[in-house]
Design a protein around this motif. Structure first.
Motif, PDB file in Angstrom:
ATOM      1  N   SER A  14       0.779  -1.618  -0.183  1.00  0.00           N
ATOM      2  CA  SER A  14       0.093  -0.050  -0.282  1.00  0.00           C
ATOM      3  C   SER A  14       0.728   1.585  -0.186  1.00  0.00           C
ATOM      4  CB  SER A  14      -1.196   0.109   0.464  1.00  0.00           C
ATOM      5  OG  SER A  14      -0.289   0.056   2.910  1.00  0.00           O
ATOM      6  N   ARG A  45      -7.321  11.083  -2.308  1.00  0.00           N
ATOM      7  CA  ARG A  45      -7.557   9.699  -3.144  1.00  0.00           C
ATOM      8  C   ARG A  45      -6.655   8.713  -3.052  1.00  0.00           C
ATOM      9  NH1 ARG A  45     -10.537   9.504  -7.505  1.00  0.00           N
ATOM     10  NH2 ARG A  45     -12.204  11.047  -6.602  1.00  0.00           N
ATOM     11  N   HIS A  50      -5.952   4.686   2.517  1.00  0.00           N
ATOM     12  CA  HIS A  50      -6.498   5.192   1.687  1.00  0.00           C
ATOM     13  C   HIS A  50      -6.373   3.784   1.095  1.00  0.00           C
ATOM     14  CE1 HIS A  50     -10.252   5.621  -0.820  1.00  0.00           C
ATOM     15  NE2 HIS A  50      -9.681   5.625  -2.337  1.00  0.00           N
ATOM     16  N   ILE A  51      -5.924   3.385   0.104  1.00  0.00           N
ATOM     17  CA  ILE A  51      -4.714   2.565  -0.384  1.00  0.00           C
ATOM     18  C   ILE A  51      -5.012   0.847   0.305  1.00  0.00           C
ATOM     19  CG2 ILE A  51      -3.249   1.319  -1.902  1.00  0.00           C
ATOM     20  CD1 ILE A  51      -4.319   3.896  -3.015  1.00  0.00           C
ATOM     21  N   LYS A  53      -6.627   0.509   2.542  1.00  0.00           N
ATOM     22  CA  LYS A  53      -8.285   0.043   2.779  1.00  0.00           C
ATOM     23  C   LYS A  53      -8.896  -0.694   2.013  1.00  0.00           C
ATOM     24  CE  LYS A  53     -12.596   2.348   4.429  1.00  0.00           C
ATOM     25  NZ  LYS A  53     -13.228   3.587   4.403  1.00  0.00           N
ATOM     26  N   ILE A  54      -8.680  -0.264   0.845  1.00  0.00           N
ATOM     27  CA  ILE A  54      -9.299  -0.593  -0.513  1.00  0.00           C
ATOM     28  C   ILE A  54      -8.563  -1.869  -0.975  1.00  0.00           C
ATOM     29  CG2 ILE A  54      -8.837  -0.170  -3.612  1.00  0.00           C
ATOM     30  CD1 ILE A  54      -8.957   2.888  -3.071  1.00  0.00           C
ATOM     31  N   ASN A  57     -10.222  -4.953   1.787  1.00  0.00           N
ATOM     32  CA  ASN A  57     -11.367  -5.029   0.965  1.00  0.00           C
ATOM     33  C   ASN A  57     -12.206  -5.477  -0.116  1.00  0.00           C
ATOM     34  OD1 ASN A  57     -13.167  -3.466   3.789  1.00  0.00           O
ATOM     35  ND2 ASN A  57     -13.052  -1.777   2.539  1.00  0.00           N
ATOM     36  N   ASN A  58     -11.025  -5.293  -0.680  1.00  0.00           N
ATOM     37  CA  ASN A  58     -11.657  -6.133  -2.282  1.00  0.00           C
ATOM     38  C   ASN A  58      -9.812  -6.029  -2.761  1.00  0.00           C
ATOM     39  OD1 ASN A  58     -12.112  -6.841  -4.570  1.00  0.00           O
ATOM     40  ND2 ASN A  58     -13.722  -5.248  -5.212  1.00  0.00           N
ATOM     41  N   GLN A  61      -8.967  -5.547  -6.241  1.00  0.00           N
ATOM     42  CA  GLN A  61      -8.823  -4.371  -6.801  1.00  0.00           C
ATOM     43  C   GLN A  61      -7.641  -3.847  -7.687  1.00  0.00           C
ATOM     44  OE1 GLN A  61     -11.744  -1.864  -4.751  1.00  0.00           O
ATOM     45  NE2 GLN A  61     -10.939   0.265  -6.359  1.00  0.00           N
ATOM     46  N   GLU A  76      -6.003  -0.140 -11.397  1.00  0.00           N
ATOM     47  CA  GLU A  76      -7.296  -0.215 -10.428  1.00  0.00           C
ATOM     48  C   GLU A  76      -8.440  -0.649 -11.435  1.00  0.00           C
ATOM     49  OE1 GLU A  76      -9.553   2.286  -6.360  1.00  0.00           O
ATOM     50  OE2 GLU A  76      -8.175   2.897  -7.719  1.00  0.00           O
ATOM     51  N   LEU A  78     -12.376  -1.281 -11.118  1.00  0.00           N
ATOM     52  CA  LEU A  78     -13.796  -1.777 -10.495  1.00  0.00           C
ATOM     53  C   LEU A  78     -14.710  -2.069 -11.125  1.00  0.00           C
ATOM     54  CD1 LEU A  78     -13.671   2.746 -10.278  1.00  0.00           C
ATOM     55  CD2 LEU A  78     -12.941   0.999  -8.434  1.00  0.00           C
TER      56      LEU A  78
END
Length: 172
Positions: A14, A45, A50-51, A53-54, A57-58, A61, A76, A78
């Motif tokens: 991250s 962003r 933030h990275i 957490k992404i 969660n996934n 991604q 990245e 979606l």
């Protein structure tokens, strides 16, 4: 360049992904220096938190291009995005960033192939992306890969609005 590999990002990546995203964003878009608007945007962003957490969660991604186990490019994805032109749910390439030193070496192409392969494995039939209309290098790259312009959308950032192309490709 035989030391290139592609894989999904891990939590430990991250901080390096955060720095890579900030670096490439500034190289490409800060044509008039680092404005407060850009500084605020990239700090929010592309923050490490933030990275992280992404990825937590996934884990699918972010796809990363590594050179000797060091990130040099990132895609990245979606998986449940809404096409702003056709108003349908589809997959989206949110970002494709490669460090400037590695441009023209097939890294972006490799990330695109890996992204499209992952999406097909997940059952997606097409991929959308948005690209700033002034980024002619990226637009040309996507067109060479078979992406077609389907419309324009605005990208708001604080007080300014930037126009983007929406591009689409049917995945075969």
């Amino acid at each position: 360049m035989n030391k290139i590999s592609y894989k999904k990002a891990g939590i430990d990546d991250s901080i390096r992904i955060s720095v890579l995203l900030k670096t490439v964003y500034i190289e490409v878009y800060a044509t008039e220096g680092i404005t407060f608007e850009f500084a605020n945007f990239i700090e929010k962003r592309f923050s490490n938190d933030h990275i992280k957490k992404i990825i937590k969660n996934n884990p699918d991604q972010f796809l990363i291009a590594y050179y000797d186990d060091n990130p040099i490019g990132v895609a990245e994805l979606l998986f449940n995005s809404n096409c702003p032109i056709r108003k349908i749910s589809t997959s989206e390439l949110s970002k494709l960033y490669v460090l400037k030193r590695f441009n023209g070496k097939g890294i972006g192409y490799g990330l695109m192939l890996a992204s499209e392969k992952l999406l097909k494995e997940k059952g997606f039939k097409e991929l959308n992306l948005e690209v700033y209309i002034g980024n002619v290098h990226a637009i040309s790259f996507y067109e060479k890969l078979g992406y077609q312009k389907i419309g324009k959308v605005d990208f708001p950032m604080e007080k300014n609005i930037y126009e983007n192309w929406v591009m689409n490709k049917k995945l075969k």
